[in-house]
Scaffold this motif. Structure first.
Motif, PDB file in Angstrom:
ATOM      1  N   PRO A   1       0.831  -1.213   0.000  1.00  0.00           N
ATOM      2  CA  PRO A   1       0.000   0.000   0.000  1.00  0.00           C
ATOM      3  C   PRO A   1       0.863   1.260   0.000  1.00  0.00           C
ATOM      4  N   GLY A   2       0.482   2.220  -0.827  1.00  0.00           N
ATOM      5  CA  GLY A   2       1.189   3.494  -0.888  1.00  0.00           C
ATOM      6  C   GLY A   2       2.382   3.507  -1.817  1.00  0.00           C
ATOM      7  N   ALA A   3       2.741   2.359  -2.403  1.00  0.00           N
ATOM      8  CA  ALA A   3       3.901   2.311  -3.291  1.00  0.00           C
ATOM      9  C   ALA A   3       3.559   2.940  -4.641  1.00  0.00           C
ATOM     10  N   ARG A   4       4.582   3.482  -5.286  1.00  0.00           N
ATOM     11  CA  ARG A   4       4.408   4.114  -6.599  1.00  0.00           C
ATOM     12  C   ARG A   4       5.502   3.591  -7.527  1.00  0.00           C
ATOM     13  N   LEU A   5       5.096   3.070  -8.674  1.00  0.00           N
ATOM     14  CA  LEU A   5       6.069   2.548  -9.632  1.00  0.00           C
ATOM     15  C   LEU A   5       6.842   3.701 -10.258  1.00  0.00           C
ATOM     16  N   LEU A   6       8.179   3.687 -10.101  1.00  0.00           N
ATOM     17  CA  LEU A   6       9.016   4.735 -10.672  1.00  0.00           C
ATOM     18  C   LEU A   6       9.459   4.403 -12.087  1.00  0.00           C
ATOM     19  N   ARG A   7       9.867   3.172 -12.299  1.00  0.00           N
ATOM     20  CA  ARG A   7      10.291   2.776 -13.643  1.00  0.00           C
ATOM     21  C   ARG A   7      10.281   1.257 -13.755  1.00  0.00           C
ATOM     22  N   ALA A   8      10.257   0.799 -14.988  1.00  0.00           N
ATOM     23  CA  ALA A   8      10.329  -0.629 -15.275  1.00  0.00           C
ATOM     24  C   ALA A   8      11.319  -0.828 -16.413  1.00  0.00           C
ATOM     25  N   GLU A   9      12.049  -1.938 -16.379  1.00  0.00           N
ATOM     26  CA  GLU A   9      13.029  -2.246 -17.407  1.00  0.00           C
ATOM     27  C   GLU A   9      12.721  -3.608 -18.003  1.00  0.00           C
ATOM     28  N   SER A  10      12.963  -3.732 -19.314  1.00  0.00           N
ATOM     29  CA  SER A  10      12.687  -4.958 -20.074  1.00  0.00           C
ATOM     30  C   SER A  10      11.205  -5.300 -20.091  1.00  0.00           C
ATOM     31  N   CYS A  11      10.369  -4.320 -19.812  1.00  0.00           N
ATOM     32  CA  CYS A  11       8.923  -4.486 -19.835  1.00  0.00           C
ATOM     33  C   CYS A  11       8.295  -3.089 -19.835  1.00  0.00           C
TER      34      CYS A  11
ATOM     35  N   LEU B   1       5.457 -14.733 -25.032  1.00  0.00           N
ATOM     36  CA  LEU B   1       6.451 -15.775 -24.825  1.00  0.00           C
ATOM     37  C   LEU B   1       5.973 -17.109 -25.387  1.00  0.00           C
ATOM     38  N   THR B   2       6.916 -17.925 -25.797  1.00  0.00           N
ATOM     39  CA  THR B   2       6.613 -19.301 -26.155  1.00  0.00           C
ATOM     40  C   THR B   2       6.731 -20.161 -24.899  1.00  0.00           C
ATOM     41  N   THR B   3       6.174 -21.347 -24.946  1.00  0.00           N
ATOM     42  CA  THR B   3       6.241 -22.232 -23.786  1.00  0.00           C
ATOM     43  C   THR B   3       7.695 -22.537 -23.429  1.00  0.00           C
ATOM     44  N   GLY B   4       8.037 -22.319 -22.174  1.00  0.00           N
ATOM     45  CA  GLY B   4       9.394 -22.557 -21.708  1.00  0.00           C
ATOM     46  C   GLY B   4      10.324 -21.369 -21.850  1.00  0.00           C
ATOM     47  N   GLU B   5       9.896 -20.321 -22.569  1.00  0.00           N
ATOM     48  CA  GLU B   5      10.752 -19.141 -22.736  1.00  0.00           C
ATOM     49  C   GLU B   5      10.828 -18.374 -21.413  1.00  0.00           C
ATOM     50  N   THR B   6      11.997 -17.848 -21.117  1.00  0.00           N
ATOM     51  CA  THR B   6      12.185 -17.101 -19.878  1.00  0.00           C
ATOM     52  C   THR B   6      12.233 -15.608 -20.161  1.00  0.00           C
ATOM     53  N   ARG B   7      11.914 -14.845 -19.117  1.00  0.00           N
ATOM     54  CA  ARG B   7      11.925 -13.379 -19.231  1.00  0.00           C
ATOM     55  C   ARG B   7      12.378 -12.800 -17.898  1.00  0.00           C
ATOM     56  N   VAL B   8      13.252 -11.795 -17.955  1.00  0.00           N
ATOM     57  CA  VAL B   8      13.692 -11.079 -16.754  1.00  0.00           C
ATOM     58  C   VAL B   8      13.077  -9.692 -16.780  1.00  0.00           C
ATOM     59  N   VAL B   9      12.349  -9.332 -15.731  1.00  0.00           N
ATOM     60  CA  VAL B   9      11.781  -7.992 -15.623  1.00  0.00           C
ATOM     61  C   VAL B   9      12.323  -7.337 -14.359  1.00  0.00           C
ATOM     62  N   GLU B  10      12.517  -6.044 -14.430  1.00  0.00           N
ATOM     63  CA  GLU B  10      13.009  -5.273 -13.295  1.00  0.00           C
ATOM     64  C   GLU B  10      12.149  -4.032 -13.125  1.00  0.00           C
ATOM     65  N   TYR B  11      11.930  -3.642 -11.878  1.00  0.00           N
ATOM     66  CA  TYR B  11      11.147  -2.437 -11.628  1.00  0.00           C
ATOM     67  C   TYR B  11      11.550  -1.832 -10.293  1.00  0.00           C
ATOM     68  N   VAL B  12      11.284  -0.537 -10.163  1.00  0.00           N
ATOM     69  CA  VAL B  12      11.637   0.212  -8.961  1.00  0.00           C
ATOM     70  C   VAL B  12      10.393   0.918  -8.455  1.00  0.00           C
ATOM     71  N   THR B  13      10.133   0.821  -7.153  1.00  0.00           N
ATOM     72  CA  THR B  13       8.992   1.493  -6.543  1.00  0.00           C
ATOM     73  C   THR B  13       9.476   2.427  -5.434  1.00  0.00           C
ATOM     74  N   ALA B  14       8.688   3.455  -5.179  1.00  0.00           N
ATOM     75  CA  ALA B  14       8.980   4.413  -4.109  1.00  0.00           C
ATOM     76  C   ALA B  14       7.839   4.401  -3.109  1.00  0.00           C
ATOM     77  N   PHE B  15       8.128   4.857  -1.882  1.00  0.00           N
ATOM     78  CA  PHE B  15       7.147   4.815  -0.806  1.00  0.00           C
ATOM     79  C   PHE B  15       7.001   6.203  -0.198  1.00  0.00           C
ATOM     80  N   PRO B  16       5.762   6.626   0.082  1.00  0.00           N
ATOM     81  CA  PRO B  16       5.542   8.002   0.532  1.00  0.00           C
ATOM     82  C   PRO B  16       5.627   8.214   2.029  1.00  0.00           C
TER      83      PRO B  16
END
Length: 265
Positions: free
Chosen positions: A141-151, A173-188
């Motif tokens: 609760p209260g988090a805000r997405l600052l940025r996302a990478e690879s997505c 994605l195809t079955t078995g394909e992998t994906r790396v996602v990164e994101y940063v959140t901030a808190f008020p």
């Protein structure tokens, strides 16, 4: 006039209105649209298309989302124009496990002012079915997405104990394909804990808290609750090392609320 309306509704939604407007703008009947999808090897019923454009149902399964991607092409729409208007899947009993979470690493930074400044996450996913093009994450609760990478961030929903945000992949994605996602959140707000709601099982889950500015807590604990509606309880004490960090690693982590709490002097 129709093109202006289409441009506006693609920005604002909702999905069903955007789909209706796009079909009308291209001068296609539902029957013709259904035929075009079949020509592309997409097996979606005519009744489903009708329900989608009237808002009686919405595409949520991997095959349905793949059909929406084809609709964007057939209707000459920008990539993700329709997909981006779909919110996170609505709860409907046990959710199909279309994505396996191989690892979820979360690092939280607590500033010298004792605020949770930000949290950085890296999630490694593997598709369990073809056509998966997004993953939904739950922020405290209260988090805000600052940025996302690879997505790309999609729709958000604040209807639960936290915020659900979908992260959209560059391609299905195809079955078995992998994906790396990164994101940063901030808190008020100032807080003495960090909780994260795991919606899916995770093969390896790591939470690391770094206390910056030289101010260290006197005690630190990792916490756990199997139910998002119940506050997490202490599950063990953590050591804060000489570098001002504490961490906890879970293998085969079950869905629930995991976190870290700390006590100041």
């Amino acid at each position: 006039m129709v093109d202006n309306e289409l441009a506006e509704v693609l920005r604002s939604g909702p999905f069903e209105r955007a789909l209706r407007t796009a079909i009308r703008a291209r001068g296609l009947s539902l029957d013709r649209l259904h035929s075009r999808l079949r020509e592309r090897g997409v097996a979606i019923s005519l009744s489903s298309l009708s329900y989608w454009q009237r808002g009686r149902s919405r595409p949520e399964r991997a095959a349905s989302l793949a059909a929406v991607r084809e609709l964007e092409t057939i209707l000459s729409l920008p990539e993700y124009a329709l997909i981006g208007l779909l919110g996170p899947p609505r709860p409907r009993g046990r959710r199909p496990e279309t994505v396996a979470v191989l690892s979820h690493h979360e690092q939280v930074v607590v500033g010298a002012d004792r605020r949770r400044n930000r949290a950085s996450a890296r999630v490694v996913l593997r598709a369990a079915a073809p056509g998966v093009d997004r993953y939904v994450v739950a922020h405290p609760p209260g988090a805000r997405l600052l940025r996302a990478e690879s997505c790309r961030p999609g729709r958000s929903d604040d209807a639960g104990p936290g915020t659900l945000t979908e992260l959209i992949f560059p391609h299905p994605l195809t079955t078995g394909e992998t994906r790396v996602v990164e994101y940063v959140t901030a808190f008020p707000a100032t807080a003495d804990h960090y909780d994260l709601h795991l919606r899916d099982p995770v093969e390896q889950f790591l939470t690391q808290v770094r206390f910056a500015g030289g101010r260290l807590p006197v005690r630190c604990f990792h916490t756990w609750s199997p139910d998002a509606s119940a506050p997490p309880g202490d599950a063990g004490e953590l050591r804060v090392d000489a570098f001002g960090t504490a961490h906890v690693v879970d293998t085969a982590a079950r869905p629930g609320v995991r976190g870290v709490r700390w006590e100041w002097r």
